[in-house]
Every structure is written in C-alpha cells, then in structure tokens.
Design an enzyme around this catalytic site. Structure first.
Site, short mmCIF file in Angstrom:
data_model
loop_
_atom_site.label_atom_id
_atom_site.label_comp_id
_atom_site.label_asym_id
_atom_site.label_seq_id
_atom_site.Cartn_x
_atom_site.Cartn_y
_atom_site.Cartn_z
N GLN A 1 -5.22 -1.88 8.94
CA GLN A 1 -5.00 -3.21 8.38
C GLN A 1 -5.63 -4.28 9.29
O GLN A 1 -5.37 -4.32 10.48
CB GLN A 1 -3.48 -3.46 8.23
CG GLN A 1 -3.13 -4.75 7.54
CD GLN A 1 -3.61 -4.79 6.09
OE1 GLN A 1 -3.45 -3.86 5.34
NE2 GLN A 1 -4.25 -5.90 5.72
N ASP B 1 -11.49 2.24 2.82
CA ASP B 1 -11.69 0.79 2.68
C ASP B 1 -13.18 0.49 2.49
O ASP B 1 -13.56 -0.62 2.14
CB ASP B 1 -11.20 0.08 3.96
CG ASP B 1 -10.07 -0.89 3.66
OD1 ASP B 1 -9.87 -1.23 2.48
OD2 ASP B 1 -9.39 -1.31 4.62
N LYS C 1 0.84 -1.20 0.00
CA LYS C 1 0.00 0.00 0.00
C LYS C 1 0.88 1.25 0.00
O LYS C 1 0.61 2.22 -0.71
CB LYS C 1 -0.95 -0.01 1.20
CG LYS C 1 -2.10 -0.99 0.99
CD LYS C 1 -2.88 -1.35 2.22
CE LYS C 1 -3.84 -2.50 1.88
NZ LYS C 1 -4.54 -3.07 3.01
#
Ligand code: NDP
Length: 284
Positions: A97, A120, A53
């Site tokens: 995460q 997300d 990322k």
C-alpha cells in the site's frame, strides 16, 4: 441529465464473475488465489483501502494475508518480507500500500515484487507490457474505468478522449488503455496551456488530478462521457475532481464520487490476482 455510471453495481457483477472463476480454479487445480497486502505506518486513508482489499478478497473466496508493519520498519526488513512472499506458493499477488514512509525508497520496493505477483502492475515489466498492449496484469484504476465504459456500452473507438493528469498509476496507463481501444488520446497536465479548450473537445473525459470540483461545466462538451477518478477528502465529505452537480446537466454519462471508479479499482486488483493464480496453477 446524464446517465449515472454505477460503479458499485458494475463492481458487484464483475466480482460475481471472479467468484465463479475462483471456485472453478479451486475445483480444477486445488489452487486458491492468495493476496498479501503490506501496509507500513498508520495513514488512515491507507488503512481504509487495505480493509476494503481484505474484504474484497473474502467476498470472492480468496485467501488473504495482511502485514501491518510499524512506521519505523526499515527498507531492508520490507525487502526481506517481499523476497519471502515472492517464493511463497500460497501467495499469488503482492500489494504494497502506497504511500510508504519517507525513509523507504518506494521504487526499490515496487521493483522487488516478482513480476508474476505484481498485481498492482507498477513494476517495470508490467508497465512495459501495458505500453505494448500485451498484459498479464491490468493497471487497476484505468482498467476499472475501461470496464465501466464497456458495461455502459461506450466504445472509445474513433472518439476524442482527453485524460487530465499524467501520473504513473492513473493518467499514463489510462491513456494507453484508451489508445489500445482505438480512441484518439490527448494527455493533459498542470503545464497544459488552455486546458479548457482541450477538455471541451473531449467525447470521453477522464479526470485524475486530485483537486476538488476542478472540472466545471464550461470545460465540458455537451453530451460528453465524464469519468471522475479523483478522491478528495473535504470538510463536506468525499468528492471528485469534477463539479458533479453542474456537469451532470451537460454530460451524457458521468461517474459519481463515491460509487463510481473507486469500487472498480479493487475489483480489478482481484481480477489480476485471479489471473496470477491461474498462471501459477497452469505451471504447477
Ligand atoms: P498525482 O498527484 O500523482 O497526479 C496528479 C496529476 O494531475 C499530475 O499529472 C498533475 O500534473 C495533474 N494536475 C494537477 N493539477 C492540475 C491542473 N490544475 N490542471 C491539469 N492537471 C493537473 O495523482 P494520482 O494520479 O495518483 O491521483 C489523482 C486523483 O485520483 C487523486 O484524487 C487520487 O486520490 C485519485 N485516485 C483514485 C483512485 C480510485 O481508485 N478511484 C486510485 C488512484 C488515485 P503534473 O504532472 O504536471 O504535476
């Protein structure tokens, strides 16, 4: 033999467009898209995702900040950090995460992210918008799948699409995006009776279950488009949920693992972060 859907190439082309739009945004408004990535603990797979990322951000010209927190981090401390990032004007997207250590309530953390920074798209507001079909942020993995279909000229309209798996991050939003694209969608899961009978009717088969080579050639219709979201670490290396070698002979299009859906997920995250920064710049 099926055409192999090249996720690396599609991802590269999409990132090129994101990089161009990023330069335009910076030139026009002075706003540089910024992504904060938080990782708690030392799960090796998570560390790889976080590194990818960060590299993705550098590739398209974003600002990125990584918070690598120890396993023992308390939920309170994590929520405090998210609250600070929620009001940090240099950060337009916040990503935590997953999975988080067991002592932290994952849902509480996800819901603490400001909806305008929820790149997300796991928060309640984002999920609700996905359901309605008017989204700011796309669910990354399913959106990556849709981008691959588009890149290869595959129109889901009127097709029978079968999604295997009903998780909140892949299966369910995938079904919604296919539905919005006018496919007739069936969602299947571990309690589905006679799964093979259903998968054999799929013109487009999307598999996200996390079981190596679970989908065999006899479960696939001749000429189907097969999208393999699965990422399974086996002693022989990374493999998908589809028996690629056998299914490739029967499908019209198929994604490999690695090099299929995987690269697209991060690309869609970058796309969401750009959208967040554009919205921020417009409101300034
Ligand atoms: P989850 O474990 O959250 O969900 C798995 C789903 O598969 C569940 O809905 C489960 O059904 C269903 N399932 C399990 N076994 C069967 C079976 N035998 N037959 C039918 N359905 C079954 O997984 P995720 O959705 O998070 O991930 C799925 C896979 O995709 C994993 O390999 C993961 O690593 C990968 N992945 C890849 C990404 C990428 O970027 N390429 C991103 C995210 C995930 P039930 O609900 O009944 O338990």
């Amino acid at each position: 033999m099926a055409t192999i859907i090249d996720g690396k190439l599609t991802s590269k082309n999409t990132r090129q467009r994101i990089a161009e739009k990023t330069q335009e945004l910076i030139k026009r408004t002075g706003v540089k898209p910024g992504l904060a990535v938080i990782i708690v603990g030392e799960d090796p797979a998570s560390q790889v995702y976080v590194r990818n990322k960060k590299n993705g951000c550098a590739e398209v010209g974003f600002y990125s900040r990584e918070y690598a927190l120890p396993e023992a981090t308390t939920q309170e401390a994590l929520l405090r950090l998210i609250s600070e990032l929620n009001s940090d004007d240099a950060i337009h997207g916040i990503l935590v995460q997953l999975p988080l250590p067991e002592h932290i309530d994952e849902n509480a953390v996800i819901q603490a992210i400001a909806s305008e920074k929820d790149v997300d798209a796991f928060g309640y507001a984002s999920v609700g918008k996905i359901m309605i079909g008017k989204y700011d942020f796309l669910p990354c993995t399913p959106a990556g799948v849709m981008e691959l279909l588009r890149a290869y000229g595959i129109d889901p309209a009127g097709k029978n699409a079968v999604v295997v798996g009903r998780s909140n991050i892949v299966g369910k939003p995938q079904a919604m995006l296919l539905l919005h694209a006018n496919a007739t969608v069936t969602i299947t899961h571990s309690r589905t009776a006679d799964l093979a009978d259903i998968t054999r009717k799929a013109d487009i088969l999307v598999v996200a279950i996390g079981k190596p080579k679970f989908i065999t050639a006899d479960m696939v219709k001749e000429g189907a488009v097969v999208i393999d979201v699965g990422m399974n670490r086996t002693p022989e290396g990374l493999c998908g949920d589809v028996d690629f070698a056998e299914v490739e002979k029967k499908a019209s299009f198929i994604t490999p693992v690695p090099g299929g859906v995987g690269p697209m997920t991060i690309t869609m995250l970058l796309s969401n972060t750009l959208t967040a920064a554009e919205t921020f710049a417009d409101k300034k």
